[in-house]
Structure formats: C-alpha cells, structure tokens
Write an enzyme that holds these catalytic residues in place. Structure first.
Site, PDB file in Angstrom:
ATOM      1  N   ARG A  87      40.093  34.802  29.448  1.00 49.41           N
ATOM      2  CA  ARG A  87      40.262  33.787  28.508  1.00 49.41           C
ATOM      3  C   ARG A  87      40.873  34.122  27.281  1.00 49.41           C
ATOM      4  NH1 ARG A  87      36.854  29.350  28.728  1.00 49.41           N
ATOM      5  NH2 ARG A  87      37.670  28.684  26.841  1.00 49.41           N
ATOM      6  N   HIS A  98      39.887  53.004  32.739  1.00 47.95           N
ATOM      7  CA  HIS A  98      41.283  53.116  33.321  1.00 47.95           C
ATOM      8  C   HIS A  98      42.066  52.490  32.392  1.00 47.95           C
ATOM      9  CE1 HIS A  98      44.149  52.894  37.050  1.00 47.95           C
ATOM     10  NE2 HIS A  98      44.566  53.390  36.118  1.00 47.95           N
ATOM     11  N   HIS A 151      43.492  45.502  31.756  1.00 48.69           N
ATOM     12  CA  HIS A 151      42.327  45.337  31.344  1.00 48.69           C
ATOM     13  C   HIS A 151      42.056  45.826  29.889  1.00 48.69           C
ATOM     14  CE1 HIS A 151      41.951  48.668  34.237  1.00 48.69           C
ATOM     15  NE2 HIS A 151      41.753  47.730  35.186  1.00 48.69           N
ATOM     16  N   GLY A 164      32.032  51.024  39.213  1.00 42.11           N
ATOM     17  CA  GLY A 164      32.261  49.767  38.390  1.00 42.11           C
ATOM     18  C   GLY A 164      31.970  48.314  39.002  1.00 42.11           C
ATOM     19  N   HIS A 165      32.856  47.898  39.640  1.00 40.48           N
ATOM     20  CA  HIS A 165      32.906  46.722  40.220  1.00 40.48           C
ATOM     21  C   HIS A 165      31.719  46.137  40.633  1.00 40.48           C
ATOM     22  CE1 HIS A 165      33.604  43.122  43.078  1.00 40.48           C
ATOM     23  NE2 HIS A 165      34.531  42.908  41.893  1.00 40.48           N
ATOM     24  N   GLU A 167      40.640  57.292  32.993  1.00 41.75           N
ATOM     25  CA  GLU A 167      41.383  57.574  34.195  1.00 41.75           C
ATOM     26  C   GLU A 167      42.872  56.974  33.677  1.00 41.75           C
ATOM     27  OE1 GLU A 167      38.269  56.200  37.588  1.00 41.75           O
ATOM     28  OE2 GLU A 167      39.512  54.544  36.839  1.00 41.75           O
ATOM     29  N   HIS A 211      34.685  54.945  44.491  1.00 40.05           N
ATOM     30  CA  HIS A 211      35.581  53.536  44.914  1.00 40.05           C
ATOM     31  C   HIS A 211      35.080  52.904  46.174  1.00 40.05           C
ATOM     32  CE1 HIS A 211      39.339  51.477  44.602  1.00 40.05           C
ATOM     33  NE2 HIS A 211      39.323  51.483  45.802  1.00 40.05           N
TER      34      HIS A 211
END
Length: 236
Positions: free
Chosen positions: A17, A42, A49, A212-213, A69, A190
């Site tokens: 946004r 990262h 991001h 993370g995700h 990263e 990962h």
C-alpha cells in the site's frame, strides 16, 4: 535449536500500500521479545521489500543478531561493511524470482569469492553462504573463508511426506555433519514451516533455523507473537 526470524514479508505487506505500516523494525523487536535468537532481512538489489532505511533502523534496534542476506555485488558489500551486521549471508538473486530459488553457485563464483569475503573477515563480520547441502559446496565455502553455511532446505520442503522427503532430510543431515567436521557453524532454511520443521530437531549439528514466510503467514491469523512462540515450542 535457535530460531532466526526473517521479517522481509512484513515489509512486503507494508509496501503493498506504500504506507508506513506494518513496521519491520517493530516486528523485529517483538520477535526478539518472544525469544528469537536473531533477525534476518534480505536487502535485494531491487529493494522490493526491505530498503536501505529499514536496514539502518534495524541495525540500531536489533540487540540479538542481525543477519543481512545479500547478493554478491560491490554496492551491497559497501552497504554491509558500513552497516556492520553480526552476519552476512550471500544468496543468489534473480530479478524475476518471487523468492530465492536455490543455493549460491559457489563453484561458478569461487574465483572471486575469497577476495569478496576478505573485507568482512577483516572487519570481524561473520560470513555465511546459502548453499545446497552438498559436500563440494561446503568444502569450497570453508576454503573461501566462510564461518557458517546455511543449508538450502527448499527441496526437502517441496517433497511429500514419505521416502523422498526422508531421503532429502538424510542428505541435509550428512551435509550438516560434514560442515561441522570442518569447523563451520550450520544453519538451515527455506520453505520450513510448522508441519515440516520437527525432524530438524534430531540433527544436532544444525544450530539454528531461519524462517520467515511461514511465521508471517501464521501471524495474519494468530498474531505475530503467538506465531513465533508456536514455532519456538516446536523446535525446542
């Protein structure tokens, strides 16, 4: 086993946004409060991001360990040396990818890797390479001056439960054992999530997982604090 929380997707949500919230620094502080042993971000070349301002603020705020990263570029080398995170992790990067798709190609980059890492070694910044769980890659990482290796667990995460996943887990275990025998610290990451992380508790050579995700996705439903604490309950 320790948990390092990647806060990139807090910034992804913010950037959707073009606003100021949610704040990745606030997320990092909450993660530390909940027991995370480190914060991962990262700084991609396209800054999709985390951005430079985020990184500067994270450096000021994070009191556990900041893991940056980054791709192996001169620009990011200078930024990292100026920022002085506790750890840098070299990762491959393609502009068209949604997320990092595989391990750093250490064979391809080996000729220039040692020279690239020397300033970090001299500055006392630990170096990690995000690599496939293969002995040759681990050997070259050690020779180039890495302190850690982060073993790519993406293929494991893609496998269905059963023989194929067990075989990949064994490959990761053998790679971790080999890395530790060379004196390297070992991290894994990962695609790890609440359903597939438990077997890694049995690999004592892996000191830390980077996630993370999965945590951010769970946080949308349960809140970030509970999402982190739930992951910690699983891996401890």
């Amino acid at each position: 086993m320790r948990l390092a929380v990647n806060i990139d997707h807090i910034a992804t949500l913010r950037n959707a946004r073009g606003e100021q919230e949610p704040d990745p620094v606030a997320a990092a502080l909450l993660a530390e409060k909940c027991g995370a042993a480190g914060i991962v971000c990262h700084l991609r070349e396209d800054r999709r991001h985390i951005n430079d301002h985020d990184l500067a603020r994270l450096r000021e705020a994070v009191t556990t360990k900041l893991d940056l990263e980054m791709a192996m570029t001169p620009e990011l080398q200078q930024i990292a040396l100026k920022t002085r995170p506790e750890l840098i992790t070299l990762v491959p990067e393609k502009r068209e990818e949604l997320t990092t798709e595989g391990g750093f190609d250490i064979v391809r980059h080996y000729a220039v890797l040692a020279a690239y890492l020397k300033p970090f070694n001299a500055a006392g910044i630990e170096v990690s390479l995000f690599i496939e769980p293969e002995k040759k890659a681990i050997d070259l990482a050690k020779q180039a001056g890495a302190d850690l290796v982060e073993l790519h667990t993406g293929l494991y995460a893609l496998k269905k439960e059963g023989e194929a996943q067990s075989k990949e887990l064994q490959r990761i275990r053998e790679a971790a054992i080999h890395a530790r025998s060379l004196g390297l610290k070992v991290v894994a990451g990962h695609g790890l999530n609440y359903l597939n992380i438990a077997p890694f508790r049995e690999i004592e050579e892996i000191e830390e997982v980077s996630i993370g995700h999965a945590i951010i996705a769970r946080a949308v439903l349960t809140g970030l604090e509970e999402a982190i604490r739930e992951m910690l309950r699983i891996i401890k």
